[in-house]
Write an enzyme that holds these catalytic residues in place. Structure first.
Site, PDB file in Angstrom:
ATOM      1  N   ASP A 182       0.830  -1.209   0.000  1.00 25.99           N
ATOM      2  CA  ASP A 182       0.000   0.000   0.000  1.00 25.99           C
ATOM      3  C   ASP A 182       0.866   1.262   0.000  1.00 25.99           C
ATOM      4  OD1 ASP A 182      -2.453   1.287  -0.068  1.00 25.99           O
ATOM      5  OD2 ASP A 182      -2.651   1.359   2.112  1.00 25.99           O
ATOM      6  N   ASN A 211     -11.069  -2.572  -5.233  1.00 25.14           N
ATOM      7  CA  ASN A 211     -10.321  -1.670  -6.123  1.00 25.14           C
ATOM      8  C   ASN A 211     -10.992  -1.512  -7.494  1.00 25.14           C
ATOM      9  OD1 ASN A 211      -7.062  -2.730  -4.852  1.00 25.14           O
ATOM     10  ND2 ASN A 211      -8.276  -0.962  -4.249  1.00 25.14           N
TER      11      ASN A 211
HETATM   12  C1  IPE Z   1      -5.496  -2.708  -0.183  1.00 27.36           C
HETATM   13  O1  IPE Z   1      -5.164  -1.381  -0.349  1.00 27.36           O
HETATM   14  C2  IPE Z   1      -5.459  -3.417  -1.499  1.00 27.36           C
HETATM   15  C3  IPE Z   1      -4.152  -3.552  -2.114  1.00 27.36           C
HETATM   16  C4  IPE Z   1      -2.999  -3.189  -1.596  1.00 27.36           C
HETATM   17  C5  IPE Z   1      -4.154  -4.137  -3.409  1.00 27.36           C
HETATM   18  P1  IPE Z   1      -6.289  -0.249  -0.460  1.00 27.36           P
HETATM   19  O2  IPE Z   1      -5.562   1.033  -0.585  1.00 27.36           O
HETATM   20  O3  IPE Z   1      -7.250  -0.580  -1.531  1.00 27.36           O
HETATM   21  O4  IPE Z   1      -7.023  -0.362   0.937  1.00 27.36           O
HETATM   22  P2  IPE Z   1      -7.881   0.676   1.758  1.00 27.36           P
HETATM   23  O5  IPE Z   1      -8.936   1.194   0.855  1.00 27.36           O
HETATM   24  O6  IPE Z   1      -6.963   1.762   2.197  1.00 27.36           O
HETATM   25  O7  IPE Z   1      -8.407  -0.100   2.920  1.00 27.36           O
HETATM   26  C1  IPE Z   2      -1.716   0.162  -3.348  1.00 26.28           C
HETATM   27  O1  IPE Z   2      -1.487   1.509  -3.386  1.00 26.28           O
HETATM   28  C2  IPE Z   2      -1.902  -0.453  -4.702  1.00 26.28           C
HETATM   29  C3  IPE Z   2      -3.300  -0.779  -5.030  1.00 26.28           C
HETATM   30  C4  IPE Z   2      -4.315  -0.715  -4.216  1.00 26.28           C
HETATM   31  C5  IPE Z   2      -3.564  -1.196  -6.388  1.00 26.28           C
HETATM   32  P1  IPE Z   2      -2.676   2.553  -3.374  1.00 26.28           P
HETATM   33  O2  IPE Z   2      -3.071   2.838  -4.779  1.00 26.28           O
HETATM   34  O3  IPE Z   2      -3.784   2.117  -2.500  1.00 26.28           O
HETATM   35  O4  IPE Z   2      -1.954   3.820  -2.764  1.00 26.28           O
HETATM   36  P2  IPE Z   2      -2.533   4.819  -1.669  1.00 26.28           P
HETATM   37  O5  IPE Z   2      -2.932   3.988  -0.493  1.00 26.28           O
HETATM   38  O6  IPE Z   2      -3.692   5.525  -2.280  1.00 26.28           O
HETATM   39  O7  IPE Z   2      -1.388   5.715  -1.371  1.00 26.28           O
HETATM   40 MG    MG Z   3      -4.163   2.353  -0.522  1.00 32.36          MG
END
Ligand code: IPE
Ligand code: IPE
Ligand code: MG
Length: 244
Positions: free
Chosen positions: A21, A69
């Site tokens: 993340d 997502n």
């Molecule tokens: C969790 O991250 C999913 C992945 C890392 C693929 P998210 O960024 O989607 O999670 P939330 O929304 O902060 O819980």
């Molecule tokens: C994790 O990074 C990757 C995916 C969920 C695909 P994020 O895209 O959630 O990055 P932040 O949490 O918004 O910084």
């Molecule tokens: Mg995230």
């Protein structure tokens, strides 16, 4: 910096799961689009896969795209799907002797992504090194709901009775049936939650959270997590005296 001698080679976690993340925030901090962060994150996947394999980790399960997502802006979803195709390189998997698998709802993935996955899984099936698992279009609730449907169908067909359902038979129907439960779960990016990841499988997993955004997560950060894990006492409900 971690001195590698701090790591006990006899207590390497067999299975490490990671919630990668912080890509979006990493990019935004640099005045860039979120997809720039996803690209940088793909590089980290290579570094950490190599690091984990070298340490002797048997299974590395990376959360790359959750069921939730799909609700992101279409442009970001498309960029991510394209990135999966570009980053999944058979040569690299073969060179590192990695066995590649995915868990998640593959039916929901675009055809070109599915074809690329199918190819990588088939071609690396005989490799004997670490198993690299991507959780793609995955969520625990999706997985558990799917499993309940399968078991309900088996009961209806008369192949099993409700009393035959056990923790083991549930686990055998999960997408993760081919691997042990994670020993260590790492989440980068500072959030303290599981976001629908491996909820059944992580019942007794050691959790490790760090603030570093995924694109900045280094081999050294990975070693730190391993050392932290090695100082935990895993009791599984028993007392300390019983464990020792
Ligand atoms: C969790 O991250 C999913 C992945 C890392 C693929 P998210 O960024 O989607 O999670 P939330 O929304 O902060 O819980
Ligand atoms: C994790 O990074 C990757 C995916 C969920 C695909 P994020 O895209 O959630 O990055 P932040 O949490 O918004 O910084
Ligand atoms: Mg995230």
């Amino acid at each position: 910096m971690v001195n590698l001698e701090q790591i006990d080679k006899n207590r390497i976690p067999r299975h490490v799961a990671i919630i990668m993340d912080g890509n979006g925030r990493w990019a935004q901090q640099r005045g860039q689009e979120r997809s720039f962060g996803h690209q940088a994150g793909a590089e980290t996947v290579n570094t950490i896969s190599e690091t984990a394999a070298r340490l002797g980790v048997e299974f590395l399960t990376l959360y790359a795209f959750s069921t939730e997502n799909w609700n992101r802006p279409e442009k970001e979803v498309q960029a991510l799907m394209q990135l999966f195709i570009e980053s999944l390189k058979e040569e690299v998997l073969m060179k590192n002797n990695l066995r590649f698998r995915i868990i998640g709802d593959r039916e929901r993935l675009p055809l070109d992504v599915r074809e690329c996955i199918d190819r990588c899984e088939a071609d690396t099936d005989k490799n004997t090194g670490m198993t690299l698992v991507l959780a793609l279009s995955y969520s625990s609730r999706w997985e558990l709901t799917h499993t309940m449907k399968v078991l309900a169908q088996q009961v209806q067909d008369g192949t099993i009775r409700p009393c035959d359902i056990s923790e083991e038979s549930v686990a055998q129907q999960l997408n993760t049936a081919f691997m042990p439960n994670p020993d260590l779960l790492i989440r980068t990016g500072g959030e303290l939650r599981l976001s629908n990841y491996l909820l059944w499988q992580c019942a007794y997993t050691e959790l490790y959270f760090c603030d570093t955004y995924w694109p900045d997560f280094s081999a050294n950060d990975f070693y730190q997590a391993i050392i932290d894990y090695q100082h935990r006492e895993r009791r599984y409900g028993k007392t300390r005296e019983q464990i020792q």
